[in-house]
Design a protein around this motif. Structure first.
Motif, short mmCIF file in Angstrom:
data_model
loop_
_atom_site.label_atom_id
_atom_site.label_comp_id
_atom_site.label_asym_id
_atom_site.label_seq_id
_atom_site.Cartn_x
_atom_site.Cartn_y
_atom_site.Cartn_z
N LEU A 119 -66.27 17.66 -59.91
CA LEU A 119 -65.15 17.52 -60.85
C LEU A 119 -64.85 16.04 -61.02
O LEU A 119 -65.14 15.23 -60.13
N SER A 120 -64.25 15.70 -62.15
CA SER A 120 -63.91 14.29 -62.38
C SER A 120 -62.73 13.89 -61.50
O SER A 120 -62.04 14.73 -60.92
N VAL A 121 -62.51 12.58 -61.45
CA VAL A 121 -61.38 12.05 -60.69
C VAL A 121 -60.08 12.68 -61.19
O VAL A 121 -59.26 13.16 -60.41
N GLN A 122 -59.90 12.71 -62.51
CA GLN A 122 -58.63 13.25 -63.00
C GLN A 122 -58.49 14.74 -62.77
O GLN A 122 -57.39 15.23 -62.49
N GLU A 123 -59.61 15.48 -62.81
CA GLU A 123 -59.53 16.91 -62.52
C GLU A 123 -59.13 17.12 -61.05
O GLU A 123 -58.34 18.01 -60.73
N ASP B 233 -50.95 3.71 -60.21
CA ASP B 233 -50.34 2.44 -59.84
C ASP B 233 -50.79 2.02 -58.42
O ASP B 233 -51.11 0.86 -58.16
N LEU B 234 -50.84 3.01 -57.54
CA LEU B 234 -51.28 2.73 -56.16
C LEU B 234 -52.78 2.46 -56.10
O LEU B 234 -53.24 1.66 -55.29
N PHE B 235 -53.54 3.19 -56.91
CA PHE B 235 -55.00 3.10 -56.86
C PHE B 235 -55.56 2.83 -58.26
O PHE B 235 -56.11 3.74 -58.90
N PRO B 236 -55.47 1.58 -58.73
CA PRO B 236 -55.96 1.27 -60.09
C PRO B 236 -57.43 1.67 -60.28
O PRO B 236 -57.83 2.07 -61.38
N ILE B 237 -58.22 1.62 -59.20
CA ILE B 237 -59.64 1.96 -59.31
C ILE B 237 -59.83 3.42 -59.75
O ILE B 237 -60.79 3.75 -60.45
N LEU B 238 -58.89 4.28 -59.37
CA LEU B 238 -59.00 5.69 -59.76
C LEU B 238 -58.76 5.85 -61.26
O LEU B 238 -59.35 6.71 -61.91
N GLN B 239 -57.89 5.00 -61.78
CA GLN B 239 -57.65 5.06 -63.23
C GLN B 239 -58.91 4.60 -63.97
O GLN B 239 -59.34 5.24 -64.93
N GLU B 240 -59.50 3.50 -63.47
CA GLU B 240 -60.74 3.01 -64.10
C GLU B 240 -61.82 4.08 -64.10
O GLU B 240 -62.61 4.18 -65.01
N ARG B 241 -61.87 4.85 -63.00
CA ARG B 241 -62.96 5.82 -62.84
C ARG B 241 -62.54 7.25 -63.13
O ARG B 241 -63.19 8.19 -62.67
N ARG B 242 -61.47 7.42 -63.87
CA ARG B 242 -60.90 8.77 -63.97
C ARG B 242 -61.83 9.81 -64.59
O ARG B 242 -61.71 10.99 -64.32
N GLU B 243 -62.79 9.36 -65.42
CA GLU B 243 -63.72 10.32 -66.05
C GLU B 243 -64.93 10.61 -65.17
O GLU B 243 -65.70 11.51 -65.45
N GLN B 244 -65.10 9.81 -64.14
CA GLN B 244 -66.31 9.91 -63.32
C GLN B 244 -66.26 11.12 -62.38
O GLN B 244 -65.19 11.50 -61.92
N PHE B 245 -67.43 11.69 -62.04
CA PHE B 245 -67.47 12.74 -61.02
C PHE B 245 -67.03 12.14 -59.69
O PHE B 245 -67.48 11.05 -59.31
N ALA B 246 -66.19 12.87 -58.98
CA ALA B 246 -65.68 12.36 -57.70
C ALA B 246 -66.82 12.09 -56.71
O ALA B 246 -66.75 11.17 -55.90
N GLY B 247 -67.89 12.89 -56.82
CA GLY B 247 -69.03 12.73 -55.91
C GLY B 247 -69.74 11.39 -56.04
O GLY B 247 -70.48 11.00 -55.15
N THR B 248 -69.50 10.69 -57.15
CA THR B 248 -70.17 9.40 -57.35
C THR B 248 -69.32 8.24 -56.83
O THR B 248 -69.75 7.09 -56.88
N LEU B 249 -68.13 8.51 -56.33
CA LEU B 249 -67.28 7.44 -55.80
C LEU B 249 -67.76 7.01 -54.42
O LEU B 249 -68.41 7.79 -53.71
#
Ligand code: ATP
Length: 235
Positions: free
Chosen positions: A91-95, A119-135
């Motif tokens: 699932l994506s970061v936002q999902e 706000d706490l994790f700007p990197i999550l906003q940048e990567r919000r469309e990415q699959f969580a498994g790729t983080l």
């Protein structure tokens, strides 16, 4: 805020937690320490209804929540960020984040939680469309904490948040814990990094073989022989 009396957790024949008492007051950071297999994860899981409490009493915010379903704990304001991160890799970061808000009806509150996490994790906003498994590991940990924060907990339980992370990321995670406390979140943290945990915690409990072997202020525990013994497997 949280009062636990004689809590027991049993998996079939294995008694993982053998009657423990603990208290958490509003605004505190509590460290829950102990060697592998001491019963720390079982305790946290039982506190949010994810492990079977076979005995004892859990009172949160003045309400007896013993035996409640996990959703009740979330809606009362107690959420767990589990060990091993457990993000949904496909699932994506936002999902993933939205799954943390599944029990929230108030759209404005979800939006506010969303903004706070980004706000706490700007990197999550940048990567919000990415699959969580790729983080990276650190980013997945941030996502797991972010997901727990989406339900706006007043008490956040963190199970091994720094496990397996590079030293620089570990520092960020500890910094995050102190930031959350400043924002009014009370925290109970299971940590294998004892010295760092006792640097930020107000008080702590040391578990050994399913029991509380020692408790006290962080300063008291730092000097405690029981703490050393708990890690050597002695009691
Ligand atoms: P760790 O840091 O290794 O996770 P811990 O202090 O969190 O250790 P627990 O994971 O709570 O300890 O485990 C306590 C005991 O319960 C161990 O003996 C473990 O093998 C057992 N245990 C934990 N989960 C289960 C389960 N789902 N089924 C059966 N036994 C379990």
């Amino acid at each position: 805020m949280l009062s636990v009396q004689s809590l027991q957790v049993q998996y079939g024949a294995v008694q993982a937690v053998r009657g423990i008492d603990l208290d958490v007051h509003e605004g505190e950071i509590i460290a829950l320490l102990g060697a592998n297999g001491a019963g720390k994860s079982s305790t946290l899981n039982a506190l949010v209804g994810l492990a079977p409490a076979s005995g004892g009493k859990i009172v949160f915010s003045g309400q007896d929540v013993t035996g409640s379903a996990p959703e009740r704990f979330t809606s009362l304001g107690m959420t767990l960020s589990p060990e091993g991160r457990r993000v949904f890799g496909t699932l994506s970061v936002q999902e993933n984040l939205l799954m943390g808000a599944y029990s929230m009806r108030d759209k404005a509150a979800v939006k506010a939680a969303w903004e706070r996490v980004f706000d706490l994790f700007p990197i999550l906003q940048e990567r919000r469309e990415q699959f969580a498994g790729t983080l990276s590991g650190g980013q997945q940990q941030m996502l797991a904490v972010g997901r727990a924060l989406m339900s706006n907990p007043r008490l956040l339980l963190l199970d091994e948040p720094s496990l397996g992370l590079a030293p620089k990321i570990v520092e960020q995670i500890f910094e995050l814990i102190t930031v959350l406390r400043k924002q009014g979140v009370t925290l109970m943290v299971v940590e294998q990094n004892v010295s760092m945990a006792l640097e930020i915690a107000d008080r702590g409990y040391v578990m050994a073989s399913g029991r509380i072997a020692a408790s006290g202020t962080a300063a008291e525990l730092r000097d405690s022989e029981t703490l050393q013994a708990a890690y050597l497997g002695a009691e």
